[in-house]
Design an enzyme around this catalytic site. Sequence first.
Site, PDB file in Angstrom:
ATOM      1  N   HIS A  86       0.817  -1.219   0.000  1.00 36.89           N
ATOM      2  CA  HIS A  86       0.000   0.000   0.000  1.00 36.89           C
ATOM      3  C   HIS A  86       0.847   1.264   0.000  1.00 36.89           C
ATOM      4  O   HIS A  86       0.364   2.323  -0.368  1.00 36.89           O
ATOM      5  CB  HIS A  86      -1.070  -0.012   1.103  1.00 36.89           C
ATOM      6  CG  HIS A  86      -0.588   0.296   2.486  1.00 36.89           C
ATOM      7  ND1 HIS A  86      -0.262  -0.678   3.412  1.00 36.89           N
ATOM      8  CD2 HIS A  86      -0.400   1.469   3.125  1.00 36.89           C
ATOM      9  CE1 HIS A  86       0.101  -0.105   4.547  1.00 36.89           C
ATOM     10  NE2 HIS A  86       0.025   1.196   4.403  1.00 36.89           N
ATOM     11  N   ASP A 131       1.284  -7.696   2.307  1.00 41.82           N
ATOM     12  CA  ASP A 131       1.346  -6.255   2.029  1.00 41.82           C
ATOM     13  C   ASP A 131       2.794  -5.771   1.872  1.00 41.82           C
ATOM     14  O   ASP A 131       3.321  -5.083   2.731  1.00 41.82           O
ATOM     15  CB  ASP A 131       0.642  -5.508   3.162  1.00 41.82           C
ATOM     16  CG  ASP A 131       0.345  -4.059   2.801  1.00 41.82           C
ATOM     17  OD1 ASP A 131       0.909  -3.555   1.818  1.00 41.82           O
ATOM     18  OD2 ASP A 131      -0.449  -3.436   3.526  1.00 41.82           O
ATOM     19  N   SER A 168       3.874   2.196   8.549  1.00 46.26           N
ATOM     20  CA  SER A 168       3.692   1.236   7.472  1.00 46.26           C
ATOM     21  C   SER A 168       5.010   1.027   6.760  1.00 46.26           C
ATOM     22  O   SER A 168       5.704   1.983   6.443  1.00 46.26           O
ATOM     23  CB  SER A 168       2.670   1.748   6.464  1.00 46.26           C
ATOM     24  OG  SER A 168       1.407   1.348   6.872  1.00 46.26           O
TER      25      SER A 168
HETATM   26  N1  ARG Z   1      -4.628   0.298   7.619  1.00 44.32           N
HETATM   27  C1  ARG Z   1      -3.311   0.323   7.063  1.00 44.32           C
HETATM   28  C2  ARG Z   1      -2.755   1.732   7.155  1.00 44.32           C
HETATM   29  O1  ARG Z   1      -3.221   2.515   7.916  1.00 44.32           O
HETATM   30  C3  ARG Z   1      -3.304  -0.224   5.685  1.00 44.32           C
HETATM   31  C4  ARG Z   1      -3.944   0.623   4.656  1.00 44.32           C
HETATM   32  C5  ARG Z   1      -3.903   0.105   3.254  1.00 44.32           C
HETATM   33  N2  ARG Z   1      -4.966  -0.823   2.947  1.00 44.32           N
HETATM   34  C6  ARG Z   1      -6.224  -0.462   2.556  1.00 44.32           C
HETATM   35  N3  ARG Z   1      -7.103  -1.395   2.346  1.00 44.32           N
HETATM   36  N4  ARG Z   1      -6.593   0.772   2.382  1.00 44.32           N
HETATM   37  O2  ARG Z   1      -2.242   2.365   6.307  1.00 44.32           O
HETATM   38  N1  GLU Z   2      -1.119   1.220   7.671  1.00 46.73           N
HETATM   39  C1  GLU Z   2      -0.522   2.302   8.400  1.00 46.73           C
HETATM   40  C2  GLU Z   2       0.364   3.193   7.546  1.00 46.73           C
HETATM   41  O1  GLU Z   2       0.136   3.399   6.395  1.00 46.73           O
HETATM   42  C3  GLU Z   2       0.258   1.786   9.523  1.00 46.73           C
HETATM   43  C4  GLU Z   2      -0.608   1.115  10.449  1.00 46.73           C
HETATM   44  C5  GLU Z   2      -1.054   2.001  11.541  1.00 46.73           C
HETATM   45  O2  GLU Z   2      -1.594   3.099  11.348  1.00 46.73           O
HETATM   46  O3  GLU Z   2      -0.821   1.497  12.609  1.00 46.73           O
HETATM   47  O4  GLU Z   2       1.284   3.813   8.009  1.00 46.73           O
END
Ligand code: ARG
Ligand code: GLU
Length: 724
Positions: A82, A218, A650
């Site tokens: 991502h 990921d 991330s």
């Molecule tokens: N939750 C994770 C973060 O905060 C992964 C985000 C990417 N994945 C998604 N389905 N949008 O960035």
């Molecule tokens: N998915 C998040 C990011 O893009 C990290 C996960 C979180 O926020 O803990 O940085």
Amino acid sequence: MKRLFVLLFFLPVFLSAQGGMWLPMHLEKQNEPEMKALGFNLEADDLYSVNQPSIKDAICQSSGGCTGEIISPDGLLLSNHHCGFEAIQSHSTLEHNYVEDGFWAMSREEELPSPGETAMFIVRMEDVTPLALQNVSATMSEQDRQSQIDKNLAEIRKNTKKEKWEEILIRPFYNGNQYFLFVTVTYTDVRLVGAPPSSIGKFGADTDNWVWPRHTGDFSLFRVYADKDNRPADYSPDNQPLRPRHFLPISLDGIEEGDFTLVYGFPGRTDEYLPAAAIEQTADVLDPAKVSIRDRALKVMDGFMRESADIKIAYIARFANIANAWKKWQGEMQGLKTYKALERKQAYEAEFTHRINQDPGLKIKYGNLLPRLNASYAEMKEYAFARDYYQETFLRNIQVMGLASALNRWIKTYEDGNLPAFAGRQSDLNERLTAYYKDYRPEVDKAVFAALTEQFAGNMKGEWGGTFVATEAAKRGGYAELADYIFSNSTLANPEKWKALAAGEAKELGAALSQDPALLLWRGVAERYEENVVPKLEDLQSSINLLQRQYMAAQMEVFREKRFFPDANGTLRVTYGQVKGYSPRDAVIYDYQTHLEGVMEKYIPGDYEFDVPQKLIDLYKAKDYGQYGTADGQLPVAFLGTNHTTGGNSGSPALDANGNLIGLNFDRVWEGTMSDLNYDPAICRNIMVDMRYVLFIIDKYAGASHLIKEMKIVKGKKKRRKRK
Ligand code: ARG
Ligand code: GLU
């Protein structure tokens, strides 16, 4: 003997008090005993050293705000799928759909230059608080304080030694009570090397996002290039792979519950020291408002994306970004309530008040702090709501409104009669907008516009913009009609019109833009917002900032027995903990590790979130896991830890006790998304892809074994921990 003492003495305290995002240069003082008690086998200066290569030299921050790490002597860079998504998307077309099918460079020549992708490393950091706060006094106005600090920082910048290719960053910490300086080096030639198909790299997509158990691979791979002297240089075919000061070895030894883990990266923002009043506002007012706006925007986009493959590929990254925070805010507001964040903060404040009441000196200094903070937050409530409503609607979610806002100043130069200034930026902006329009579909934006303007008019106070929008809609006969009118007449909302005009005379472009109905609508809203909301909002914000700075200092003074880590601010931090599952509610227990088995359990053939590529199914059926499977024939996919992380972490490496890479951080669990405001070690967990899964995909799935060869694999080195 000494070790045993450390263990017995510290362990109980530490195990209950985990959490925190620590400064690498203070680890030795603040954290080393705890880290060792948890099993860490290295020294603090293996993680961060100015004099010799250390692990920090392998960690970088990307232009998108993610973390990445170098995993080979040839500058191979690992981060999340991502995080690399925009680069992957930018190289994708319907014919070469790398988002859908994945991409693997089978040689260095095939690696794809990705303009805009950068990698920033930290050379060293320094506490510059005394210089930064020189001649700053407690009685100064906030404005005078800031201008004194700005002067001081300029002076510090001037006097700091650095190489030509290095840069200096200075950031406030502890709400402005301290300042740290960073010397950085940023590489700008970063090329895409590999990405799994979305059905692996984004498996589970938005349904599984922020949720455990998780089965997402990921990750994506890039390579950092430098000039012949190993220094930063813009893309050139003559550039060479970066030779890093350090790269991370990868351990295939696997993990067990209780193992030490450490996450090294660039967490973006936390607010762990706010008063209860602020938490309440977030959970009851601001999160719900933002969620309700995005509910509608996402529903509209989703409808279009399901109907059209073209729109799906154009909007997939935007959708994921908007959905990501939307879902997180829901988890956050729920978690704050379920795990009683407010009550915790209130008890903490009662103790704070109790302690200062015992001490006349403290009472004079801090006695009215909390009452004043509470009063400011009470006053702030409707202004903060208006701010979020305005920003979400007119800057973030309706694209043409965000564009109008971004171009407003430039268009003003034309209106002010400064044609040369206006014309001077025409070709640059044309280039940017051409890139922007590649993924812009007016019919989607128009539908979002109609839905969100209506919601805005219904929720925003009349004189703050609500009445203006309602009146504009009434003039045209409704919100859909207003959308029709704007989208058929606006140049900004019409890439073809823009293209024709931008290729011609500046005068004509300027004349058209200054009458653009999208711009005029945006201005109507923005003027009311600027006049009736912003002055009071800024006033309140500035007094909250001042009070919060004092409250931060007060907490550190009053709770001397506590260790305070500075809130995340996008700078390099270390967080550590253990591999560990959790129990979110009665009788529910989550295990710490998932397996390929679980991918197959979730598999829905043809589904846009839960499809699985045939090749992966074949490998699963044959149990062909190579050196990446476990002794009992399983393939690990993801695991949980008690590391305190946030957005920006991330792509951060998860290291074992010996500094080997074992996982790649990419998310948090649902109940723990509140951790930016209220970290609860019992509930908050970070989610990492297991490196065995990453290497399995690269090697067995993609057949890119040449990449495995350049890595340093560690196997059979792990001492099994004794179980208590
Ligand atoms: N939750 C994770 C973060 O905060 C992964 C985000 C990417 N994945 C998604 N389905 N949008 O960035
Ligand atoms: N998915 C998040 C990011 O893009 C990290 C996960 C979180 O926020 O803990 O940085």
